[in-house]
Design an enzyme around this catalytic site. Structure first.
Site, PDB file in Angstrom:
ATOM      1  N   LYS A  14      -9.176   6.437  12.193  1.00  0.00           N
ATOM      2  CA  LYS A  14      -9.370   5.534  11.055  1.00  0.00           C
ATOM      3  C   LYS A  14      -9.740   4.161  11.621  1.00  0.00           C
ATOM      4  O   LYS A  14      -8.994   3.580  12.407  1.00  0.00           O
ATOM      5  CB  LYS A  14      -8.080   5.455  10.234  1.00  0.00           C
ATOM      6  CG  LYS A  14      -8.157   4.595   8.992  1.00  0.00           C
ATOM      7  CD  LYS A  14      -6.839   4.691   8.226  1.00  0.00           C
ATOM      8  CE  LYS A  14      -6.838   3.856   6.966  1.00  0.00           C
ATOM      9  NZ  LYS A  14      -5.558   3.981   6.210  1.00  0.00           N
ATOM     10  N   ASP A 149       1.957   6.633  -2.112  1.00  0.00           N
ATOM     11  CA  ASP A 149       0.616   6.951  -2.618  1.00  0.00           C
ATOM     12  C   ASP A 149       0.363   8.465  -2.526  1.00  0.00           C
ATOM     13  O   ASP A 149      -0.624   8.908  -1.927  1.00  0.00           O
ATOM     14  CB  ASP A 149      -0.435   6.183  -1.799  1.00  0.00           C
ATOM     15  CG  ASP A 149      -1.804   6.167  -2.464  1.00  0.00           C
ATOM     16  OD1 ASP A 149      -1.869   6.393  -3.680  1.00  0.00           O
ATOM     17  OD2 ASP A 149      -2.802   5.929  -1.753  1.00  0.00           O
TER      18      ASP A 149
END
Length: 234
Positions: A14, A149
């Site tokens: 990422k 989340d």
């Protein structure tokens, strides 16, 4: 991005977008100005504390910009579930991780909402649901530290109905007192105690202290009566 380490280990990388901090700070400043305007000019806006909400959102978003923090969140969740077999948290490759680059173990599975693929693979949906429930209950009521989340894009089903979790940038915390209040709230709801639910909602700040308790209790009692005994599919 999918990538390979020098020893051919599959990983996920990422990488933070260039100049994203400046863009986010500009957006946050606009949002906080709008929140202040709303609190000053809109009737009853103050009871929802838009300024406080905007500040809390800003703190959470800034926290997500440091990928080392996300890595630490993953490590803490993995440690909390070390003795559980319902969840898999990918390993963090700290030797390659920095503030703007995160390198994680590559995990494979089926998206948790892809029912057809889960059935085709022969997975037990009841066990998947049980594992998901166990994950949420342990995170919130036992540990007070939870993945904040958990949308379907961040959850996959792996072999043996193990749930693989991704994206640890946003997490939540609950104090011992908050967890105890939530447990009491569940208990009074099961007992159809509308007054107890009202008191619990006020205690955790979901309703303001000056709310019309009698009217709120009546609304809650109607809801409890409506949902009591209703089939899950309804």
């Amino acid at each position: 991005y999918a990538a390979l380490l020098l020893d051919r280990t599959e990983v996920v990388v990422k990488v933070q977008r260039p100049n994203i901090e400046q863009i986010i700070e500009t957006d946050l400043a606009i949002m906080q100005d709008l929140a202040r305007l709303a609190q000053e000019r809109l009737p009853r806006a103050e009871m929802y504390d838009p300024v406080g909400l905007a500040e809390e959102f800003a703190d959470a978003l800034r926290g997500e910009l440091d990928y080392r923090s996300e890595g630490r969140n993953a490590d803490r969740l993995r440690e909390n579930f070390a003795h559980e077999d319902c969840l898999h948290i990918p390993w963090v490759y700290w030797e390659y991780t920095t503030r703007r680059v995160l390198v994680l173990e590559y995990i494979e599975g089926i998206k948790i909402t892809n029912i057809a693929a889960l059935d085709e693979a022969g997975y037990d949906r009841n066990k998947i649901a049980t594992n998901a429930a166990r994950m949420i209950i342990k995170e919130i009521l036992e540990d007070g530290f939870f993945h904040a989340d958990p949308h379907p894009g961040n959850l996959i089903v792996m072999e043996n109905e193990v749930i693989g979790v991704m994206d640890f940038g946003m997490v939540g915390y609950l104090s011992d007192g908050d967890r105890a209040t939530l447990i009491r709230l569940y208990n009074v709801a099961v007992r159809m105690d509308a007054k107890g639910v009202t008191d619990g909602l006020i205690h955790i700040g979901a309703a303001p202290p000056d709310v019309n308790r009698r009217a709120l209790s009546q609304d809650i009692e109607r809801l409890l009566r409506y949902y009591n005994g209703l089939a899950l599919k309804d």
